[in-house]
Write an enzyme that holds these catalytic residues in place. Sequence first.
Site, mmCIF file in Angstrom:
data_model
loop_
_atom_site.group_PDB
_atom_site.id
_atom_site.type_symbol
_atom_site.label_atom_id
_atom_site.label_comp_id
_atom_site.label_asym_id
_atom_site.label_seq_id
_atom_site.Cartn_x
_atom_site.Cartn_y
_atom_site.Cartn_z
ATOM 1 N N GLU A 1 -2.817 -18.428 -3.284
ATOM 2 C CA GLU A 1 -1.501 -18.424 -2.629
ATOM 3 C C GLU A 1 -0.479 -19.235 -3.433
ATOM 4 O OE1 GLU A 1 -0.950 -16.365 -0.379
ATOM 5 O OE2 GLU A 1 -3.021 -15.857 0.102
ATOM 6 N N HIS B 1 -3.874 -0.886 6.604
ATOM 7 C CA HIS B 1 -2.856 -0.516 5.629
ATOM 8 C C HIS B 1 -2.402 0.929 5.792
ATOM 9 C CE1 HIS B 1 -4.609 -4.135 3.910
ATOM 10 N NE2 HIS B 1 -3.546 -4.253 3.149
#
Length: 688
Positions: A420, A548
């Site tokens: 991240e 998704h």
Amino acid sequence: MEACKGAVFRLTLFAFLTRYAMCQEYFRMGVNTNSAEASQFLREYDREASGMCYRVTMSQWRFVTNITENNRRRMLEELALSSKFERLSWRKAAAYDATRLSDPQGRRQLMKIVMGSRAALPDDKYSELQQLITEMKEIYNSAKICPYGQKPYDPHIPREYIPEYQTMGQTYHLANQPYQHYQPYTESSESNYCDMQLDPEISRILAHSRIESELLYVWKSFRDQTGPKLRNRFMRYVQLANQAAVATGYRDAGDQMRAPYEDQSFRASVEEIYNQVQPLYKQLFTYVRRKLVQRYGETTVRSDGPIPAHLLGNMWAQNWKSIMDIVMPFPQSPNVDVTAEMLRQGFTPLRMFQMAEEFYTSMGLKPVPPEFWRGSLLARPPQRSVQCTASAWDFCNRIDYRIKQCTEVTQQDLVSTHHELAHIQYYLQYAEQPQLFRDGANPAFHEAVANAATLSVYNLPHLQRVGLYQNKSHDPYEVGMNFLMTMALEKVAYLPFAFMVDQWRWSVFEDGVQNMNTRWWQMKLRYQGVIPPLSRSEGDFDPGSKYHIVSDQEYVKYFLATILEFQIFEQLCQASGHTGHLYECDVYRSRDAGRLLSEIMQAGSSKPASEIIKSMTRGKTNRISPEALVKYFRPLELWLRVQNRDESLIGWNSNYHDVALFAPQRGQADTRGISCIALVLSSILTLL
């Protein structure tokens, strides 16, 4: 059989005529060629879009870090305003003929506004499309199932003793031995009893249970709660997305999704990449299948056939790392996990983030600004509901960057922390670009760069350098093979799934919504070697079990990102002067690697990805290449070839029974039609 041949001919002719009719000019532009006006519009857009992005991002942050109805309402209000802004901006940008502008950066920005939007739809259809996507996401996120047996994870009730599980009029026979205290599910108790969600409960069962009937139950139950509820909405979504794409100048919505890659032969390029990694995947598949046969028996897994989807430790069979205990090459040597050492040294979430920041600053990259430490959510807060999926946030004002992660002191979260922070580093590097260029060079780049950095964090040399791994008593070759197997179960096993998701989606956009579920399993079988563990019909709509797909997020970027991360990593390792196996490279403290990484990130999306790859590889290539991934796993591939030397087949054969699990059925009496389709599909898939 003649009817079968006639149907095939008619479908082929229809597909040809449809493709022929779609041969039109690739993109429609406006008529305004005034470059001064266009430049002024782009300056205004940059300022207004940055402000709108900040307001929307802030509203989303407040909601996911403090889930209340009030915060949800405010977020939806900001999203509605953003949608109006997008439509207005699209209409202004579409009035210009970007091809006639002299400034190449201005042309690129205008094209990004127009080509990536669905604002060409009429207002009512645009609103309907957004509403459909919102509804599908909410249905998916609210899916819950009943536990298998008495209670989830009840240690007092051996699951293998539970005789049956009854739900919604269906009885699943699980074992022959009775258990007198077992109480079957009743609908009256559903609100209190059936509260298991995908994350964490269902995912945990698929990862850790080795009871085949339990795996089958949760696999099926989650699909029952998603696909059938989403199917009709998805079909309407396909229709509207295609209409938007055609109105913008594309052939269909898949064509529009592929446009950001700026490659006229994109589909052929991706297929070529897949073909180059397929031999490695088949070696891994063959070894894993043999271990699953040993664990579950040939009545469950055929020794030369595909693998039933529920046995691979993941809802979609996309990541096999959870079955490492079954397939570990050298069980007597450790599978490296430094979690215990981190706990012993008193690590905290804050210390993990400080350690990750130092990883990047040691390479000469930027420290995070003070706003990061003030605003980020680095651990689960007490007494408020939060959405804990790790994510990096850019608030679009060149100042405020944050991470949201409910960090626990584990090796996995240490890697996630570095990942991240790599996204944050990317934000910092391209911060001076216009708003439209503050993104990866193509949709795969952000994930690829973040994963490339974390490849250095996983390995033993780095863990030893930072004082987290000192055990040198085991054979380094065996430890290395265990490490590479873990990485292969995560990375190599993922490739065919990440490849086929959008192959399926593009086929639906191109050829229509008929037999969607059949096509899904055809591709799962062809590319992954995976079959459903029980019969599936068109009403099941198993693609709806993947977030998704129903949330309108393209997926091929994850396939390309996994390939590209190794390509970037290899270049960083070369810059750092590394010699030896690629999987042992550590770029920590290498200023040369840091300079190269900075060059990759600074351009954002202001340049085509091909230019950045060409610069990164010093002119060797301008394309994404799987050579580095194959090189990284070469030691493991050699080991796998030895393990598979007595196998009669590397890969899998499919037979009539495999294909009949998902072949389209026109009616129970129409067995000849079913046989025809199943036989033809089996032959084709085996050849492929």
